[in-house]
Design an enzyme around this catalytic site. Structure first.
Site, PDB file in Angstrom:
ATOM      1  N   LYS A   1       3.003 -24.584  24.901  1.00 50.64           N
ATOM      2  CA  LYS A   1       4.344 -24.386  24.342  1.00 50.64           C
ATOM      3  C   LYS A   1       4.839 -22.959  24.558  1.00 50.64           C
ATOM      4  O   LYS A   1       5.954 -22.743  25.017  1.00 50.64           O
ATOM      5  CB  LYS A   1       4.364 -24.705  22.832  1.00 50.64           C
TER       6      LYS A   1
ATOM      7  N   ARG B   1       6.308 -28.226  11.926  1.00 51.10           N
ATOM      8  CA  ARG B   1       4.946 -28.725  12.044  1.00 51.10           C
ATOM      9  C   ARG B   1       4.610 -29.749  10.972  1.00 51.10           C
ATOM     10  O   ARG B   1       3.492 -30.258  10.963  1.00 51.10           O
ATOM     11  CB  ARG B   1       3.974 -27.558  11.917  1.00 51.10           C
TER      12      ARG B   1
ATOM     13  N   ARG C   1      -7.980 -18.371  26.488  1.00 51.93           N
ATOM     14  CA  ARG C   1      -6.664 -17.731  26.323  1.00 51.93           C
ATOM     15  C   ARG C   1      -6.804 -16.244  25.996  1.00 51.93           C
ATOM     16  O   ARG C   1      -7.608 -15.852  25.155  1.00 51.93           O
ATOM     17  CB  ARG C   1      -5.881 -18.430  25.213  1.00 51.93           C
TER      18      ARG C   1
ATOM     19  N   ARG D   1      -7.507 -14.296  20.404  1.00 50.63           N
ATOM     20  CA  ARG D   1      -7.119 -14.538  19.017  1.00 50.63           C
ATOM     21  C   ARG D   1      -8.308 -15.006  18.191  1.00 50.63           C
ATOM     22  O   ARG D   1      -9.103 -15.813  18.645  1.00 50.63           O
ATOM     23  CB  ARG D   1      -5.987 -15.582  18.960  1.00 50.63           C
TER      24      ARG D   1
ATOM     25  N   ARG E   1      -7.763 -26.747  13.897  1.00 46.12           N
ATOM     26  CA  ARG E   1      -6.324 -26.733  14.208  1.00 46.12           C
ATOM     27  C   ARG E   1      -5.892 -28.038  14.871  1.00 46.12           C
ATOM     28  O   ARG E   1      -4.803 -28.541  14.628  1.00 46.12           O
ATOM     29  CB  ARG E   1      -5.981 -25.534  15.089  1.00 46.12           C
TER      30      ARG E   1
HETATM   31  P1  ADP Z   1       0.496 -23.179  22.822  1.00 52.81           P
HETATM   32  O1  ADP Z   1       1.635 -22.199  22.668  1.00 52.81           O
HETATM   33  O2  ADP Z   1       0.979 -24.606  22.908  1.00 52.81           O
HETATM   34  O3  ADP Z   1      -0.589 -22.995  21.810  1.00 52.81           O
HETATM   35  P2  ADP Z   1      -0.133 -21.612  25.224  1.00 52.81           P
HETATM   36  O4  ADP Z   1       1.170 -21.578  25.970  1.00 52.81           O
HETATM   37  O5  ADP Z   1      -0.551 -20.377  24.527  1.00 52.81           O
HETATM   38  O6  ADP Z   1      -0.178 -22.901  24.236  1.00 52.81           O
HETATM   39  O7  ADP Z   1      -1.270 -22.059  26.278  1.00 52.81           O
HETATM   40  C1  ADP Z   1      -2.635 -22.146  25.880  1.00 52.81           C
HETATM   41  C2  ADP Z   1      -3.534 -21.637  27.015  1.00 52.81           C
HETATM   42  O8  ADP Z   1      -3.479 -22.559  28.113  1.00 52.81           O
HETATM   43  C3  ADP Z   1      -3.117 -20.281  27.582  1.00 52.81           C
HETATM   44  O9  ADP Z   1      -4.301 -19.568  27.941  1.00 52.81           O
HETATM   45  C4  ADP Z   1      -2.289 -20.639  28.833  1.00 52.81           C
HETATM   46  O10 ADP Z   1      -2.370 -19.629  29.831  1.00 52.81           O
HETATM   47  C5  ADP Z   1      -2.968 -21.928  29.305  1.00 52.81           C
HETATM   48  N1  ADP Z   1      -2.047 -22.899  29.890  1.00 52.81           N
HETATM   49  C6  ADP Z   1      -0.779 -23.200  29.495  1.00 52.81           C
HETATM   50  N2  ADP Z   1      -0.260 -24.194  30.253  1.00 52.81           N
HETATM   51  C7  ADP Z   1      -1.225 -24.549  31.143  1.00 52.81           C
HETATM   52  C8  ADP Z   1      -1.312 -25.528  32.194  1.00 52.81           C
HETATM   53  N3  ADP Z   1      -0.279 -26.342  32.463  1.00 52.81           N
HETATM   54  N4  ADP Z   1      -2.464 -25.605  32.887  1.00 52.81           N
HETATM   55  C9  ADP Z   1      -3.519 -24.785  32.598  1.00 52.81           C
HETATM   56  N5  ADP Z   1      -3.510 -23.856  31.636  1.00 52.81           N
HETATM   57  C10 ADP Z   1      -2.377 -23.725  30.910  1.00 52.81           C
HETATM   58  P1  AMP Z   2       0.504 -20.831  16.819  1.00 54.85           P
HETATM   59  O1  AMP Z   2       0.773 -19.444  17.278  1.00 54.85           O
HETATM   60  O2  AMP Z   2       1.670 -21.749  16.989  1.00 54.85           O
HETATM   61  O3  AMP Z   2      -0.775 -21.388  17.413  1.00 54.85           O
HETATM   62  O4  AMP Z   2       0.267 -20.749  15.242  1.00 54.85           O
HETATM   63  C1  AMP Z   2      -0.816 -19.998  14.707  1.00 54.85           C
HETATM   64  C2  AMP Z   2      -0.964 -20.280  13.228  1.00 54.85           C
HETATM   65  O5  AMP Z   2       0.202 -19.842  12.509  1.00 54.85           O
HETATM   66  C3  AMP Z   2      -1.132 -21.747  12.839  1.00 54.85           C
HETATM   67  O6  AMP Z   2      -2.462 -22.206  12.977  1.00 54.85           O
HETATM   68  C4  AMP Z   2      -0.665 -21.710  11.372  1.00 54.85           C
HETATM   69  O7  AMP Z   2      -1.656 -21.160  10.526  1.00 54.85           O
HETATM   70  C5  AMP Z   2       0.500 -20.714  11.437  1.00 54.85           C
HETATM   71  N1  AMP Z   2       1.773 -21.409  11.728  1.00 54.85           N
HETATM   72  C6  AMP Z   2       2.532 -21.286  12.848  1.00 54.85           C
HETATM   73  N2  AMP Z   2       3.620 -22.057  12.767  1.00 54.85           N
HETATM   74  C7  AMP Z   2       3.563 -22.706  11.566  1.00 54.85           C
HETATM   75  C8  AMP Z   2       4.372 -23.666  10.919  1.00 54.85           C
HETATM   76  N3  AMP Z   2       5.499 -24.135  11.479  1.00 54.85           N
HETATM   77  N4  AMP Z   2       3.982 -24.112   9.701  1.00 54.85           N
HETATM   78  C9  AMP Z   2       2.873 -23.657   9.110  1.00 54.85           C
HETATM   79  N5  AMP Z   2       2.044 -22.765   9.683  1.00 54.85           N
HETATM   80  C10 AMP Z   2       2.363 -22.288  10.907  1.00 54.85           C
END
Ligand code: ADP
Ligand code: AMP
Length: 220
Positions: free
Chosen positions: A15, A90, A129, A162, A173
Site C-alpha cells: 500500500k 481498518r 522491509r 521497523r 498483525r
Molecule cells: P504496506 O504499506 O501495505 O504495509 P509496503 O508498501 O511497505 O506495504 O511494502 C511491504 C514490503 O514489500 C516493502 O519492503 C516493499 O518494498 C515490498 N513490496 C511492495 N510491493 C511489492 C511487490 N509488488 N513485489 C515485491 N515486493 C514488494
Molecule cells: P502501518 O504503517 O499501516 O503498517 O500501521 C502500523 C501500525 O499503526 C498498525 O499495526 C496499528 O498499530 C497502527 N495503525 C495504523 N493505522 C491504523 C488504523 N487505521 N487504526 C488503528 N491502528 C492503526
C-alpha cells in the site's frame, strides 16, 4: 468534487509503496495513518506515546483516537482535491466515520483498490522491509533494494527495520487484519467500490493496474 481513494490490503501488500506513486500521479494527498503515528512517536507527542503500545503489540490503535486524527488530517488545505488513504479505515467503525467525514467535506469514497497478497508472501516482504527514518520511504532487501545499502535513495537518510516487522508481530498483525479489517472488503464490495488487484506482481505491474483503475473513475 474531491476524489477519495481507500487503498485496502494486508500489512506488507504494498500500500505505502503504491500510494507514493499514485498520489503523485493523481495530485492527491497521501495519508498514511501508520506514518502519522510514527511521526508522532518520533516527536514524542502524547498521541505517539499512546499509539506506540498498540503498534509494538501489532494491535490497532483505538478507533476514537484514530478517527479524530484522520478527521483533522483530511481538513488540511492539501486535501482540497482529495486524498489517497493508506491504512485507514481498518475497522467497520472507522469506515462509517470516514463516510460521515467525507460527506461533510462534500465528497465520498470513490474507489477502493484491494491489493491481494497471500499471507506467506507478506511475511517475507515485511521481514525484508527497510524504512527511511526521515520520511518513511520503503525498500526491500531483495525486491526493491536502495542503491546504497542502509541509505534512502530519495533523501539520503538512514534506513531501519521497523520494530513491528519482527516475525511474531507480523503474525499478530496479519491475524488482526483478517479479524478486524477484512470485513471491509464486503462493506465496499456491497457499495460497488471494490476493485481487486493482484499484489504478487512486480511493483511496476501493480502500479499500472492501480493507475488504470484510478484513472477510470477520475472525473466521475
Ligand atoms: P504496506 O504499506 O501495505 O504495509 P509496503 O508498501 O511497505 O506495504 O511494502 C511491504 C514490503 O514489500 C516493502 O519492503 C516493499 O518494498 C515490498 N513490496 C511492495 N510491493 C511489492 C511487490 N509488488 N513485489 C515485491 N515486493 C514488494
Ligand atoms: P502501518 O504503517 O499501516 O503498517 O500501521 C502500523 C501500525 O499503526 C498498525 O499495526 C496499528 O498499530 C497502527 N495503525 C495504523 N493505522 C491504523 C488504523 N487505521 N487504526 C488503528 N491502528 C492503526
Amino acid at each position: 468534487m474531491p476524489t477519495y481513494i481507500v487503498l485496502l490490503g494486508p500489512p506488507g501488500a504494498g500500500k505505502g509503496t503504491q500510494a507514493a506513486v499514485i498520489s503523485e500521479e493523481m495530485g492527491l494527498a497521501h495519508i498514511s495513518s501508520g506514518d502519522i503515528f510514527r511521526e508522532n512517536l518520533k516527536a514524542q507527542t502524547e498521541l505517539g506515546k499512546m499509539a506506540q503500545e498498540y503498534m509494538n503489540r501489532g494491535e490497532l490503535v483505538p478507533d476514537d483516537v484514530t478517527i479524530a486524527m484522520i478527521r483533522e488530517r483530511l481538513s488540511r488545505p492539501d486535501c482540497v482535491a482529495g486524498a489517497l488513504l493508506d491504512g485507514f479505515p481498518r475497522t467497520p467503525a472507522q469506515a462509517k466515520a470516514l463516510d460521515e467525514m467525507l460527506a461533510t467535506l462534500g465528497g465520498k469514497v470513490n474507489l477502493v483498490p484491494l491489493i491481494s497478497v497471500p499471507a506467506e508472501v507478506l511475511v517475507e516482504r515485511l521481514g525484508g522491509r527497510w524504512t527511511c527514518r526521515a520520511q518513511g520511504h520503503v525498500y526491500h532487501a531483495k525486491y526493491n533494494p536502495p542503491k546504497q545499502a542502509g541509505v534512502c535513495d530519495i533523501d539520503g537518510s538512514e534506513l531501519y527495520q521497523r520494530e513491528d516487522d519482527q516475525p511474531a508481530t507480523v503474525e499478530r498483525r496479519i491475524r488482526v487484519y483478517s479479524e478486524q479489517t477484512a470485513p471491509l472488503i464486503e462493506y465496499y464490495r456491497d457499495l460497488d467500490l471494490l476493485c481487486e488487484v493482484d499484489g504478487t506482481q512486480p511493483i511496476e505491474k501493480v502500479t499500472e493496474a492501480l493507475l488504470q483503475a484510478v484513472r477510470s473513475i477520475a472525473g466521475k
